[in-house]
Design a protein around this motif. Structure first.
Motif, PDB file in Angstrom:
ATOM      1  N   ASP A   1       0.839  -1.181   0.000  1.00 48.74           N
ATOM      2  CA  ASP A   1       0.000   0.000   0.000  1.00 48.74           C
ATOM      3  C   ASP A   1       0.883   1.244   0.000  1.00 48.74           C
ATOM      4  OD1 ASP A   1      -2.340   1.359   0.159  1.00 48.74           O
ATOM      5  OD2 ASP A   1      -3.087   0.282   1.916  1.00 48.74           O
ATOM      6  N   ASP A   2       0.255   2.422   0.044  1.00 48.76           N
ATOM      7  CA  ASP A   2       0.991   3.686   0.014  1.00 48.76           C
ATOM      8  C   ASP A   2       1.699   3.942   1.356  1.00 48.76           C
ATOM      9  OD1 ASP A   2       1.904   6.238  -0.356  1.00 48.76           O
ATOM     10  OD2 ASP A   2      -0.069   7.181  -0.213  1.00 48.76           O
ATOM     11  N   GLY A   3       3.023   3.987   1.286  1.00 51.87           N
ATOM     12  CA  GLY A   3       3.814   4.166   2.501  1.00 51.87           C
ATOM     13  C   GLY A   3       3.681   5.557   3.110  1.00 51.87           C
ATOM     14  N   PHE A   4       3.457   6.577   2.270  1.00 50.73           N
ATOM     15  CA  PHE A   4       3.303   7.939   2.815  1.00 50.73           C
ATOM     16  C   PHE A   4       2.089   7.975   3.740  1.00 50.73           C
ATOM     17  CE2 PHE A   4       5.330   9.281  -1.367  1.00 50.73           C
ATOM     18  CZ  PHE A   4       6.514   9.727  -0.809  1.00 50.73           C
ATOM     19  N   ALA A   5       0.986   7.420   3.249  1.00 50.65           N
ATOM     20  CA  ALA A   5      -0.245   7.434   4.041  1.00 50.65           C
ATOM     21  C   ALA A   5      -0.128   6.465   5.222  1.00 50.65           C
ATOM     22  CB  ALA A   5      -1.434   7.055   3.168  1.00 50.65           C
ATOM     23  N   GLY A   6       0.542   5.330   4.977  1.00 54.27           N
ATOM     24  CA  GLY A   6       0.633   4.304   6.016  1.00 54.27           C
ATOM     25  C   GLY A   6       1.420   4.764   7.229  1.00 54.27           C
ATOM     26  N   LEU A   7       2.423   5.605   7.009  1.00 55.59           N
ATOM     27  CA  LEU A   7       3.258   6.064   8.127  1.00 55.59           C
ATOM     28  C   LEU A   7       2.418   6.807   9.167  1.00 55.59           C
ATOM     29  CD1 LEU A   7       6.009   6.588   9.480  1.00 55.59           C
ATOM     30  CD2 LEU A   7       6.267   8.599   7.996  1.00 55.59           C
ATOM     31  N   ARG A   8       1.503   7.621   8.657  1.00 51.00           N
ATOM     32  CA  ARG A   8       0.668   8.455   9.527  1.00 51.00           C
ATOM     33  C   ARG A   8       0.025   7.611  10.636  1.00 51.00           C
ATOM     34  NH1 ARG A   8      -3.450  10.481   5.833  1.00 51.00           N
ATOM     35  NH2 ARG A   8      -1.663  11.315   4.721  1.00 51.00           N
ATOM     36  N   ALA A   9      -0.514   6.470  10.246  1.00 51.94           N
ATOM     37  CA  ALA A   9      -1.275   5.644  11.192  1.00 51.94           C
ATOM     38  C   ALA A   9      -0.373   5.006  12.255  1.00 51.94           C
ATOM     39  CB  ALA A   9      -2.015   4.557  10.433  1.00 51.94           C
ATOM     40  N   LEU A  10       0.941   5.014  12.038  1.00 49.52           N
ATOM     41  CA  LEU A  10       1.854   4.325  12.970  1.00 49.52           C
ATOM     42  C   LEU A  10       2.444   5.263  14.019  1.00 49.52           C
ATOM     43  CD1 LEU A  10       3.816   2.155  10.378  1.00 49.52           C
ATOM     44  CD2 LEU A  10       2.046   1.389  11.965  1.00 49.52           C
ATOM     45  N   LEU A  11       2.200   6.562  13.859  1.00 54.27           N
ATOM     46  CA  LEU A  11       2.828   7.528  14.764  1.00 54.27           C
ATOM     47  C   LEU A  11       1.801   8.200  15.673  1.00 54.27           C
ATOM     48  CD1 LEU A  11       5.238   9.225  12.188  1.00 54.27           C
ATOM     49  CD2 LEU A  11       5.772   7.397  13.803  1.00 54.27           C
ATOM     50  N   PRO A  12       2.146   8.452  16.933  1.00 54.68           N
ATOM     51  CA  PRO A  12       3.405   8.090  17.589  1.00 54.68           C
ATOM     52  C   PRO A  12       3.408   6.619  17.988  1.00 54.68           C
ATOM     53  CG  PRO A  12       1.943   9.164  19.166  1.00 54.68           C
ATOM     54  CD  PRO A  12       1.237   9.169  17.844  1.00 54.68           C
ATOM     55  N   PRO A  13       4.591   5.993  18.034  1.00 56.53           N
ATOM     56  CA  PRO A  13       4.635   4.583  18.447  1.00 56.53           C
ATOM     57  C   PRO A  13       4.471   4.469  19.960  1.00 56.53           C
ATOM     58  CG  PRO A  13       6.835   5.411  17.991  1.00 56.53           C
ATOM     59  CD  PRO A  13       5.914   6.537  17.688  1.00 56.53           C
ATOM     60  N   PRO A  14       3.909   3.362  20.421  1.00 48.90           N
ATOM     61  CA  PRO A  14       3.684   3.202  21.869  1.00 48.90           C
ATOM     62  C   PRO A  14       4.979   3.315  22.676  1.00 48.90           C
ATOM     63  CG  PRO A  14       2.683   1.402  20.624  1.00 48.90           C
ATOM     64  CD  PRO A  14       3.417   2.240  19.638  1.00 48.90           C
ATOM     65  N   THR A  15       6.101   2.870  22.097  1.00 49.32           N
ATOM     66  CA  THR A  15       7.367   2.914  22.854  1.00 49.32           C
ATOM     67  C   THR A  15       8.043   4.284  22.771  1.00 49.32           C
ATOM     68  OG1 THR A  15       8.573   2.164  20.901  1.00 49.32           O
ATOM     69  CG2 THR A  15       7.862   0.452  22.457  1.00 49.32           C
ATOM     70  N   ARG A  16       7.476   5.193  21.964  1.00 50.96           N
ATOM     71  CA  ARG A  16       8.032   6.541  21.772  1.00 50.96           C
ATOM     72  C   ARG A  16       9.463   6.503  21.207  1.00 50.96           C
ATOM     73  NH1 ARG A  16       3.631   9.592  22.067  1.00 50.96           N
ATOM     74  NH2 ARG A  16       4.960  11.423  22.271  1.00 50.96           N
ATOM     75  N   ARG A  17       9.756   5.480  20.422  1.00 55.11           N
ATOM     76  CA  ARG A  17      11.068   5.417  19.765  1.00 55.11           C
ATOM     77  C   ARG A  17      10.839   4.896  18.344  1.00 55.11           C
ATOM     78  NH1 ARG A  17      15.458   2.286  21.767  1.00 55.11           N
ATOM     79  NH2 ARG A  17      16.774   4.042  21.238  1.00 55.11           N
ATOM     80  N   ALA A  18      11.391   5.607  17.353  1.00 57.18           N
ATOM     81  CA  ALA A  18      11.156   5.172  15.963  1.00 57.18           C
ATOM     82  C   ALA A  18      12.297   5.601  15.049  1.00 57.18           C
ATOM     83  CB  ALA A  18       9.842   5.764  15.445  1.00 57.18           C
ATOM     84  N   LEU A  19      12.567   4.745  14.069  1.00 56.15           N
ATOM     85  CA  LEU A  19      13.484   5.060  12.980  1.00 56.15           C
ATOM     86  C   LEU A  19      12.701   4.824  11.688  1.00 56.15           C
ATOM     87  CD1 LEU A  19      16.237   5.558  11.586  1.00 56.15           C
ATOM     88  CD2 LEU A  19      16.800   3.159  12.009  1.00 56.15           C
ATOM     89  N   VAL A  20      12.570   5.890  10.894  1.00 57.69           N
ATOM     90  CA  VAL A  20      11.726   5.823   9.701  1.00 57.69           C
ATOM     91  C   VAL A  20      12.585   6.106   8.467  1.00 57.69           C
ATOM     92  CG1 VAL A  20       9.736   6.823   8.509  1.00 57.69           C
ATOM     93  CG2 VAL A  20       9.709   6.614  11.014  1.00 57.69           C
ATOM     94  N   LEU A  21      12.606   5.173   7.530  1.00 54.47           N
ATOM     95  CA  LEU A  21      13.294   5.389   6.256  1.00 54.47           C
ATOM     96  C   LEU A  21      12.249   5.755   5.206  1.00 54.47           C
ATOM     97  CD1 LEU A  21      15.723   5.222   4.273  1.00 54.47           C
ATOM     98  CD2 LEU A  21      15.206   2.781   4.032  1.00 54.47           C
ATOM     99  N   ILE A  22      12.460   6.905   4.565  1.00 52.72           N
ATOM    100  CA  ILE A  22      11.551   7.355   3.492  1.00 52.72           C
ATOM    101  C   ILE A  22      12.393   7.404   2.217  1.00 52.72           C
ATOM    102  CG2 ILE A  22      10.010   9.198   2.705  1.00 52.72           C
ATOM    103  CD1 ILE A  22       9.587   9.946   5.668  1.00 52.72           C
ATOM    104  N   ASP A  23      12.160   6.456   1.329  1.00 50.31           N
ATOM    105  CA  ASP A  23      13.081   6.228   0.214  1.00 50.31           C
ATOM    106  C   ASP A  23      12.316   6.044  -1.098  1.00 50.31           C
ATOM    107  OD1 ASP A  23      15.336   5.540  -1.273  1.00 50.31           O
ATOM    108  OD2 ASP A  23      15.290   3.443  -0.635  1.00 50.31           O
ATOM    109  N   PRO A  24      11.601   7.097  -1.537  1.00 55.71           N
ATOM    110  CA  PRO A  24      10.815   6.946  -2.774  1.00 55.71           C
ATOM    111  C   PRO A  24      11.703   6.862  -3.998  1.00 55.71           C
ATOM    112  CG  PRO A  24      10.235   8.967  -1.566  1.00 55.71           C
ATOM    113  CD  PRO A  24      11.519   8.450  -0.987  1.00 55.71           C
TER     114      PRO A  24
END
Ligand code: SAM
Length: 303
Positions: free
Chosen positions: A149-172
């Motif tokens: 699916d669309d990663g741009f839109a999908g990222l939105r639903a994952l933030l903020p993470p419950p552990t409050r720690r994230a590494l996000v690669l955006i590589d279009p």
């Protein structure tokens, strides 16, 4: 329908810069015990054969990972980490397999981490699905999810993470001109939802106004949110040899992209120094001709 296939570019100089940076960031973040959310918004096929059609036709890996693997030792520590990560996918000692970002991340997942992958291309989505199943079979890592699916839109639903720690690669692939603006909007929204996340954006340095504006716009976002940032670029120069020039003139992918960059928001404080130590050695191995250069700029967080 998208036509970009990362298999033609796997292991090229742009992958080298991106994957070195990704591994450095991950290594640093995993020094702390807290669970990490890892997101790859544009995952590709997961892993690649360098001895098969696409990579063989393009020949790009010859001027990327293959040149680096053949460079005189000893590599700086970060380059060694990267070369060892690639070697782990080539247990017979050759260089037939290249791990894409999903493979690099999946094989470093700790039990407390989770990995979310997005891939929109139907063929690469299918290949990635197969690769994920194989990784899970070898070692159960239930914390990997793949959405075709669309990663741009999908990222939105994952933030903020419950552990409050994230590494996000955006590589279009930046196949669509609008991707440049979408990246800025996506990072802006991500910072709004979770300003502490580590966001790593790869971009090509091509003769397109939007491409040159992108790192400036990302820097403006980081400054607006008071976050630290880092920008690293690698330009391998113009090929001096006639064969490579002729290949480029025929429109083949080999050598057509000379330079690319990574922009990191909330970079690990060690990253700038690691890249400044590593990129001269990398460029020594990957340099193709005049104009070859590297740079690392960074800005601090401001409350
Ligand atoms: N991150 C991969 C790596 O480093 O190994 C390479 C990814 S490649 C540069 C970009 C991928 O994004 C392509 O496979 C393309 O099909 C996919 N793609 C393009 N637009 C997308 C979108 N909106 N959401 C998810 N994937 C997308």
């Amino acid at each position: 329908m998208f036509s970009y296939r990362h298999a033609f570019h796997a292991g090229n100089h742009a992958d080298v810069l991106k994957h070195l940076t990704l591994l450095a960031a991950l290594q640093h973040l995993q020094h702390k015990e807290g669970g990490l959310l890892l997101v790859d918004t544009h995952a590709g096929a997961g892993q690649y054969r360098l001895d098969h059609d696409a990579a063989r036709i393009s020949g790009e890996a010859a001027w990327g990972i293959a040149a680096l693997a053949a460079a005189p030792a000893p590599p700086p520590p970060l380059a060694r980490t990267y070369l060892e990560a690639v070697a782990a996918f080539n247990p017979d000692g050759g260089l037939r397999h290249y791990p894409g970002s999903p493979a690099l991340l999946a094989t470093r997942l700790r039990p407390q981490d989770r990995l979310a992958l997005f891939e929109w291309h139907p063929t690469d989505g299918r290949l990635l699905d197969r690769a994920v199943r194989a990784w899970l079979q070898r070692e159960p890592r239930p914390a990997i999810t793949l959405r075709r699916d669309d990663g741009f839109a999908g990222l939105r639903a994952l933030l903020p993470p419950p552990t409050r720690r994230a590494l996000v690669l955006i590589d279009p692939s930046y196949e669509l001109k609008r991707d440049y603006a979408t990246v800025v909007a996506c990072v802006g929204e991500a910072l709004h939802r979770f300003a502490q996340g580590c966001y790593l954006v790869w971009y090509p340095l091509v003769g397109r106004e939007q491409a040159h504006a992108l790192p400036k716009r990302l820097r403006a976002l980081a400054v607006h949110h008071g976050r630290a940032w880092l920008q690293a670029e690698l330009n391998v120069g113009t090929p001096a040899d006639a064969a490579a020039k002729a290949a480029a003139a025929r429109g083949r992918a080999i050598g057509t992209l000379r330079a690319s960059g990574v922009f990191v928001i909330n970079p690990p404080y060690t990253l700038a120094e690691q890249l400044r130590e590593t990129l001269p050695w990398v460029l020594g191995a990957l340099r193709r001709g005049p104009a070859a250069a590297w740079k690392v700029d960074a800005g601090e967080a401001r409350p």
